[in-house]
Scaffold this motif. Structure first.
Motif, PDB file in Angstrom:
ATOM      1  N   SER A   1     -18.840 -40.931   9.360  1.00 27.24           N
ATOM      2  CA  SER A   1     -19.014 -41.050   7.917  1.00 27.24           C
ATOM      3  C   SER A   1     -17.658 -40.948   7.233  1.00 27.24           C
ATOM      4  O   SER A   1     -16.833 -40.106   7.596  1.00 27.24           O
ATOM      5  CB  SER A   1     -19.931 -39.942   7.391  1.00 27.24           C
ATOM      6  N   LEU A   2     -17.449 -41.807   6.246  1.00 30.97           N
ATOM      7  CA  LEU A   2     -16.238 -41.808   5.422  1.00 30.97           C
ATOM      8  C   LEU A   2     -16.725 -41.630   3.986  1.00 30.97           C
ATOM      9  O   LEU A   2     -17.437 -42.488   3.463  1.00 30.97           O
ATOM     10  CB  LEU A   2     -15.492 -43.132   5.567  1.00 30.97           C
ATOM     11  N   LEU A   3     -16.359 -40.514   3.355  1.00 26.46           N
ATOM     12  CA  LEU A   3     -16.956 -40.161   2.075  1.00 26.46           C
ATOM     13  C   LEU A   3     -15.932 -39.702   1.048  1.00 26.46           C
ATOM     14  O   LEU A   3     -14.920 -39.096   1.401  1.00 26.46           O
ATOM     15  CB  LEU A   3     -17.974 -39.029   2.272  1.00 26.46           C
ATOM     16  N   TYR A   4     -16.255 -39.961  -0.206  1.00 36.01           N
ATOM     17  CA  TYR A   4     -15.514 -39.387  -1.329  1.00 36.01           C
ATOM     18  C   TYR A   4     -16.522 -38.647  -2.194  1.00 36.01           C
ATOM     19  O   TYR A   4     -17.550 -39.211  -2.586  1.00 36.01           O
ATOM     20  CB  TYR A   4     -14.815 -40.470  -2.158  1.00 36.01           C
ATOM     21  N   PHE A   5     -16.246 -37.373  -2.493  1.00 35.67           N
ATOM     22  CA  PHE A   5     -17.067 -36.563  -3.387  1.00 35.67           C
ATOM     23  C   PHE A   5     -16.318 -36.435  -4.702  1.00 35.67           C
ATOM     24  O   PHE A   5     -15.218 -35.876  -4.747  1.00 35.67           O
ATOM     25  CB  PHE A   5     -17.306 -35.163  -2.797  1.00 35.67           C
ATOM     26  N   GLY A   6     -16.923 -36.928  -5.789  1.00 37.49           N
ATOM     27  CA  GLY A   6     -16.306 -36.823  -7.099  1.00 37.49           C
ATOM     28  C   GLY A   6     -16.324 -35.384  -7.603  1.00 37.49           C
ATOM     29  O   GLY A   6     -17.126 -34.564  -7.138  1.00 37.49           O
ATOM     30  N   PRO A   7     -15.474 -35.050  -8.567  1.00 39.49           N
ATOM     31  CA  PRO A   7     -15.415 -33.686  -9.079  1.00 39.49           C
ATOM     32  C   PRO A   7     -16.687 -33.270  -9.802  1.00 39.49           C
ATOM     33  O   PRO A   7     -16.930 -32.080 -10.007  1.00 39.49           O
ATOM     34  CB  PRO A   7     -14.218 -33.711 -10.040  1.00 39.49           C
ATOM     35  N   ASP A   8     -17.528 -34.249 -10.152  1.00 38.60           N
ATOM     36  CA  ASP A   8     -18.785 -33.954 -10.826  1.00 38.60           C
ATOM     37  C   ASP A   8     -19.990 -34.052  -9.880  1.00 38.60           C
ATOM     38  O   ASP A   8     -21.122 -34.223 -10.319  1.00 38.60           O
ATOM     39  CB  ASP A   8     -18.964 -34.862 -12.039  1.00 38.60           C
ATOM     40  N   HIS A   9     -19.743 -33.935  -8.569  1.00 41.26           N
ATOM     41  CA  HIS A   9     -20.838 -33.907  -7.595  1.00 41.26           C
ATOM     42  C   HIS A   9     -21.704 -32.683  -7.896  1.00 41.26           C
ATOM     43  O   HIS A   9     -21.189 -31.609  -8.202  1.00 41.26           O
ATOM     44  CB  HIS A   9     -20.278 -33.824  -6.166  1.00 41.26           C
ATOM     45  N   MET A  10     -23.022 -32.832  -7.823  1.00 39.68           N
ATOM     46  CA  MET A  10     -23.930 -31.753  -8.222  1.00 39.68           C
ATOM     47  C   MET A  10     -23.786 -30.492  -7.377  1.00 39.68           C
ATOM     48  O   MET A  10     -23.819 -29.389  -7.888  1.00 39.68           O
ATOM     49  CB  MET A  10     -25.381 -32.249  -8.181  1.00 39.68           C
ATOM     50  N   MET A  11     -23.596 -30.648  -6.075  1.00 36.76           N
ATOM     51  CA  MET A  11     -23.584 -29.487  -5.191  1.00 36.76           C
ATOM     52  C   MET A  11     -22.174 -29.030  -4.817  1.00 36.76           C
ATOM     53  O   MET A  11     -21.898 -27.840  -4.773  1.00 36.76           O
ATOM     54  CB  MET A  11     -24.372 -29.784  -3.923  1.00 36.76           C
ATOM     55  N   PHE A  12     -21.301 -29.985  -4.533  1.00 34.64           N
ATOM     56  CA  PHE A  12     -19.966 -29.651  -4.049  1.00 34.64           C
ATOM     57  C   PHE A  12     -18.914 -30.029  -5.083  1.00 34.64           C
ATOM     58  O   PHE A  12     -18.368 -31.126  -5.060  1.00 34.64           O
ATOM     59  CB  PHE A  12     -19.683 -30.359  -2.724  1.00 34.64           C
ATOM     60  N   LYS A  13     -18.604 -29.122  -5.956  1.00 33.11           N
ATOM     61  CA  LYS A  13     -17.604 -29.371  -6.994  1.00 33.11           C
ATOM     62  C   LYS A  13     -16.190 -29.173  -6.461  1.00 33.11           C
ATOM     63  O   LYS A  13     -15.235 -29.688  -7.023  1.00 33.11           O
ATOM     64  CB  LYS A  13     -17.857 -28.475  -8.202  1.00 33.11           C
ATOM     65  N   THR A  14     -16.075 -28.430  -5.332  1.00 31.65           N
ATOM     66  CA  THR A  14     -14.767 -28.216  -4.711  1.00 31.65           C
ATOM     67  C   THR A  14     -14.881 -28.416  -3.208  1.00 31.65           C
ATOM     68  O   THR A  14     -15.957 -28.253  -2.621  1.00 31.65           O
ATOM     69  CB  THR A  14     -14.250 -26.780  -4.962  1.00 31.65           C
ATOM     70  N   TYR A  15     -13.769 -28.735  -2.587  1.00 36.06           N
ATOM     71  CA  TYR A  15     -13.776 -28.889  -1.130  1.00 36.06           C
ATOM     72  C   TYR A  15     -13.999 -27.547  -0.441  1.00 36.06           C
ATOM     73  O   TYR A  15     -14.582 -27.486   0.641  1.00 36.06           O
ATOM     74  CB  TYR A  15     -12.507 -29.589  -0.635  1.00 36.06           C
ATOM     75  N   GLU A  16     -13.564 -26.454  -1.073  1.00 30.06           N
ATOM     76  CA  GLU A  16     -13.782 -25.125  -0.479  1.00 30.06           C
ATOM     77  C   GLU A  16     -15.277 -24.827  -0.342  1.00 30.06           C
ATOM     78  O   GLU A  16     -15.720 -24.300   0.677  1.00 30.06           O
ATOM     79  CB  GLU A  16     -13.114 -24.023  -1.333  1.00 30.06           C
TER      80      GLU A  16
END
Length: 192
Positions: free
Chosen positions: A80-95
């Protein structure tokens, strides 16, 4: 007797040709650009591609899941190759993403996690971790097999949001796919 010598010579020539043949170079590759052009990468053209564009836009998770053509232990290998935007509902940070993925409340014998470890990924600071856990294959079956699944994840922080590159495979087949995973990873170009 001459017929046997001719047959032996033919076998010798064929064997020499096989021994001197170049090893396969791996699967044919093609360029992939994510919805929103958040990243590009080169992926195997003969693997199955799944890109959830409408759902991805709603969830602020963009990318592609690719599946190898062969199974091992009743399960496929996925990258999987993914980008999570800063407004993702669950994961707002990579931490938070890493913390949630490394949770193993009821660890069984043989299951483990490693990391996160810092590394340089295509010139960018990143974190890597590995997970081994048992999964029921096929899910929901009356008597599923218990298969040890290996997962390697690379998390790349961005100015906004973060990227994740994931290999998930039955442990018994993972080593065979690490080279392809590394090749895809080397071609991965974040645009943020």
């Amino acid at each position: 007797m001459a017929l046997n010598n001719c047959f032996a010579f033919t076998l010798l020539v064929l064997a020499a040709g096989v021994l001197n043949a170049e090893p396969p170079k791996g699967p044919a590759m093609e360029k992939f650009t994510s919805d929103g052009a958040f990243f590009t990468a080169t992926i195997p053209s003969d693997w199955n591609k799944a890109e959830e564009i409408i759902l991805g836009r709603q969830e602020k998770r963009y990318g592609v899941d690719i599946t190898a053509p062969k199974m091992a232990e009743g399960a496929f290998t996925n990258i999987s190759l993914l980008y999570f935007g800063p407004d993702h509902m669950m994961f707002k940070t990579y931490e938070k993403y890493i913390s949630k993925n490394l949770e193993m409340p009821r660890k069984k014998k043989g299951e483990q996690t490693t990391g996160p470890r810092e590394l340089l990924f295509n010139g960018r600071k990143a974190l890597s971790f590995e997970i081994q856990r048992y999964e029921a294959i096929p899910p929901g079956a009356p008597k599923p097999a218990k298969v040890l699944i290996y997962q390697k994840q690379i998390v790349i922080p961005a100015k906004k949001g973060f990227y994740v590159v994931i290999l998930e495979s039955p442990k018994s087949a993972a080593k065979a796919y690490l080279g392809i995973f590394d090749k895809i990873g080397a071609s991965f170009k974040p645009n943020l």
